[in-house]
Design an enzyme around this catalytic site. Sequence first.
Site, PDB file in Angstrom:
ATOM      1  N   GLU A 122       0.801  -1.227   0.000  1.00  0.00           N
ATOM      2  CA  GLU A 122       0.000   0.000   0.000  1.00  0.00           C
ATOM      3  C   GLU A 122       0.836   1.281   0.000  1.00  0.00           C
ATOM      4  OE1 GLU A 122      -2.676  -3.251   1.206  1.00  0.00           O
ATOM      5  OE2 GLU A 122      -0.665  -2.633   1.844  1.00  0.00           O
ATOM      6  N   ASP A 128      -9.524  -0.085   5.669  1.00  0.00           N
ATOM      7  CA  ASP A 128      -8.672  -0.494   6.788  1.00  0.00           C
ATOM      8  C   ASP A 128      -7.196  -0.514   6.391  1.00  0.00           C
ATOM      9  OD1 ASP A 128     -10.777  -1.910   8.915  1.00  0.00           O
ATOM     10  OD2 ASP A 128     -11.400  -2.055   6.835  1.00  0.00           O
ATOM     11  N   HIS A 175     -12.093  -5.558   8.035  1.00  0.00           N
ATOM     12  CA  HIS A 175     -12.706  -5.128   6.782  1.00  0.00           C
ATOM     13  C   HIS A 175     -13.907  -4.222   7.010  1.00  0.00           C
ATOM     14  CE1 HIS A 175     -10.378  -8.598   5.442  1.00  0.00           C
ATOM     15  NE2 HIS A 175     -10.454  -8.118   4.225  1.00  0.00           N
TER      16      HIS A 175
END
Length: 806
Positions: A528, A553, A595
Amino acid sequence: MMVQEQVEKVEKKISFNEFKEEILADFRLANISRQASLLGRKEVLTGKAKFGIFGDGKEVAQIAMAKAFKEGDFRSGYYRDQTFMMAIGELDVKQFFAQMYSDTDVHHEPASAGRQMNGHFATRSLDENGEWKDLTKIKNSSADISPTASQMQRLLGLAYASKLYRNNPELHNLTQFSRKGDEVAFGTIGNASSAEGVFWETVNAGGVLMGPMAISIWDDGYGISVPNLYQITKQNLSEVLSGFAYSEEKQQGYDLYTARGWDYAGLVKMYEDGINKVRETHIPAIFHIQEMTQPQGHSTSGSHERYKSKERLAWEEEFDCIKKMREWMLENAIASEEEIAAIEAETKDYAKKCQKEALDEYIQPIKADITTVAAMLKNIASVSRNYGTEINAVADELLKSLDILRKIFYKSIWEVLRLTRNESSDERSRLIEWLKAENEKNEDRYSSALYSRTALKVEEIKPQYNESSPMIDGREILVAFFEKAFATDPRIFTFGEDTGKIGDVNQGMAGMQEKFGELRVTDTGIREATIIGQGIGAAMRGLRPIAEIQYLDYLLYALQVLSDDLATLYYRTKGGQKAPLIVRTRGHRLEGVWHSGSPMSMIINALRGMYVCVPRNMVQAAGFYNTLLKSDEPALVIERLNAYRIKEKLPMNIGEYTVPLGIPEVIVEGNDITIVTYGACVDIAKEAIVKLQEVGVSVELIDVQTLLPFDLNHSVVESLKKTNKVLFLDEDVPGGASAYMMQQVLELQKGYFYLDSEPKTLTSKPHRPAYGTDGDYFSKPSAENVFTAVYDIMNESDPGKYPAFY
């Protein structure tokens, strides 16, 4: 390489005298930079500058690297690179000191207008109107940040842009940004910062993506006081990095180079050959520059004598790169002792002259203001009935102060205005008028350019429907929009985990890779931080990336680079650079602890400088994307995770309509109480409103639509004027985004004035949602919770009409 070999090579192009002049110029620059570092430390220790961190010991390697740096290339480096910036002509000694003094004049300090600590470099990619310059005619440096290794993520994107510009023919006409991908992205990092996870994430990603990325590691053996023994496995980065060596068979990896930081001739040859290959082949390279020194230690915060042995200090003195270059020139008869000594004396005088000029340019305007303020204070003293002596004392103290700071005369003004709060005079009024004008200047000096605000100027175009507009899944709305956008603008591309082949995990990009190819719709690894960095760098080079983070998240992995780099870029360059990256993610409700998070307060507080869009459905989301693509600002769009399969009507003008930022929408009109919310909670509130109507409660429901910006026209307070009661609803933790919305409405919009009942918030529990349907129901607000919260407010207001039901 011996000097004779280098001479033989360059004699084909230039004479020995020209060759000698080039070397002497390099030696002169190395000494200028070193003298600036030495003077900089003195300026801090004598109190004229706040902090100092310098590039001493790294001069020769940076000069060698700069020889391979061309117009159009980009640097993504760190706070040791002053010599490199001087060598490419994008930093002079006066600018170096102007930054140390935090000069707010952008002409004196073009990198940041005094907003960044010293050693943080940037060129200006934008003109005075915020428009792109021709980046191919500039030697570019992306704006530095201090967090260790954080320049690496952005570097990946700067290099990736060259890959796209080379391999996508539709981009070849964008000659303002690239010469068909010929540009190299140069990254620099210290050996200690190479222990950071984002360094290794970037190295891994770069070896997969294969763009023209050239990483130089300045290795002086330490990270402040901590030696490589505790930083790097086997104490040798080259050994650890060897597994990343380029594989011809797999067509991935890096060319790896090593050199010694004091070997001028070897460094010049290595960078010339190495960068030429990077530029031509797009095979990335890592240059590990060893045996570097740091003569003044890490920074002005301490002395390296505290932690380095006498033997180490003696070695550093002996292998100082400038000393070694001096010896090399003498040994090879390139220059005489007299010539060298003359350069050393000249550069010392030159650096001192520039330092004095920079200091004078910085302090003279402030001194003039101090004189002006002192005179106004004495004028007030002359007419004050009760405080003349005290005011004169304040003015005299101001004139005697050794601190040349705006803060000093502001404190003096404040003290006099406090003393004379019960007095009025023309003299006092003139001071107040002067202060108001100065406050406007300070707003520009210290607080301007957080946003370019172009997104707020995009004209609203409403979605249009007719009787034949089909009802389709929300995900299909997104696909229809993205197809239009990608077909219209070849600069747009998207990438992320599962974004490519399967069209993202919720099918919002389904079929897009087949239509537009892998270059524009691309899968990435699970990384990420560098997904965001890939987007930042590409956006800084004129492209329009959409970086996908699979779930809200997971944004935590990238929060640091979003907050420290992307959100602050426009501000910390005072409008000199921009990165219009759109970050696409999805969140709110699903099953499971990892999630279903809604950390909105964390996001909106960490990402000031970005816009945060929280659409309630996919028609709204598509409108936000279109608005953002018509502007030049970074933003986060949080799609509603449980809305991809909910049916929505497809607008006839998909790809054309826009949704304005900062403009709430009244979803349900009512008279008794206002509910302020966003995203998935809109439908939860609507479900509760049906039940509330049955018991006689008329609710006005407002979807704020964006949290940054929030209700620019103060429309929520207009609802409070009618209902006099309010509930702020969301699924963040208690005291999170609901408290933010309350502050905006009650404090900023003065909504407290219209309330007849205590304002309330309804949020999730302070923990992550427990797993399963019941875990969600008992962790996050439900329609029953909303009904109860609203009913309780009505009960407190009129218990006779609304008796408690439990």
